[in-house]
Design a protein around this motif. Sequence first.
Motif, PDB file in Angstrom:
ATOM      1  N   HIS A  10       0.922  -0.790   0.060  1.00  0.00           N
ATOM      2  CA  HIS A  10       0.002   0.295   0.498  1.00  0.00           C
ATOM      3  C   HIS A  10       0.884   1.123   0.034  1.00  0.00           C
ATOM      4  O   HIS A  10       2.102   1.088   0.154  1.00  0.00           O
ATOM      5  N   GLY A  29      -3.136   0.165  -2.981  1.00  0.00           N
ATOM      6  CA  GLY A  29      -3.506   2.153  -2.927  1.00  0.00           C
ATOM      7  C   GLY A  29      -3.958   1.817  -1.736  1.00  0.00           C
ATOM      8  O   GLY A  29      -2.750   2.112  -1.568  1.00  0.00           O
ATOM      9  N   ASP A  35      -8.846   2.002  -0.242  1.00  0.00           N
ATOM     10  CA  ASP A  35      -8.643   1.212  -0.565  1.00  0.00           C
ATOM     11  C   ASP A  35      -9.172   1.844  -2.357  1.00  0.00           C
ATOM     12  O   ASP A  35     -10.027   2.077  -2.574  1.00  0.00           O
ATOM     13  N   HIS A  36      -7.941   0.703  -3.711  1.00  0.00           N
ATOM     14  CA  HIS A  36      -8.502   0.587  -4.228  1.00  0.00           C
ATOM     15  C   HIS A  36      -8.466  -1.178  -5.389  1.00  0.00           C
ATOM     16  O   HIS A  36      -8.436  -1.793  -4.092  1.00  0.00           O
ATOM     17  N   TYR A  53      -3.918   2.685 -10.925  1.00  0.00           N
ATOM     18  CA  TYR A  53      -4.891   3.069 -10.482  1.00  0.00           C
ATOM     19  C   TYR A  53      -4.679   3.862  -9.394  1.00  0.00           C
ATOM     20  O   TYR A  53      -5.300   5.346  -9.527  1.00  0.00           O
ATOM     21  N   CYS A  54      -4.178   4.454  -8.915  1.00  0.00           N
ATOM     22  CA  CYS A  54      -2.544   4.584  -7.865  1.00  0.00           C
ATOM     23  C   CYS A  54      -1.495   5.835  -8.217  1.00  0.00           C
ATOM     24  O   CYS A  54      -1.772   6.625  -7.645  1.00  0.00           O
ATOM     25  N   THR A  56       1.079   4.166  -8.069  1.00  0.00           N
ATOM     26  CA  THR A  56       2.985   4.351  -7.805  1.00  0.00           C
ATOM     27  C   THR A  56       3.582   3.789  -8.447  1.00  0.00           C
ATOM     28  O   THR A  56       3.125   2.424  -8.523  1.00  0.00           O
TER      29      THR A  56
END
Length: 80
Positions: A10, A29, A35-36, A53-54, A56
């Motif tokens: 995460h 996420g 969270d995703h 998604y995020c 990162t």
Amino acid sequence: MAGDTIPHFHNTAGHRSIEIGVKEFMCVGAAAPDDHPHVFLDMGDDVERVCPYCSTLYRFNPELNASETRPEDCRYTEAA
């Protein structure tokens, strides 16, 4: 990595990038409840991968084991 548990990571703290010791993993996420969808990522022959998604950036570091991250504390474990 077949037969092994896939580690989850995460980025609750919003780090620019996270170093991990595996090339197959799940990104969640931020920690729950923010969270995703938990998405499986595989770096293949590459040494980094961006979560779709995020965003990162995960970087493979062969000096780390499957449960270590840099910065520390980015390994996600679900509450029992």
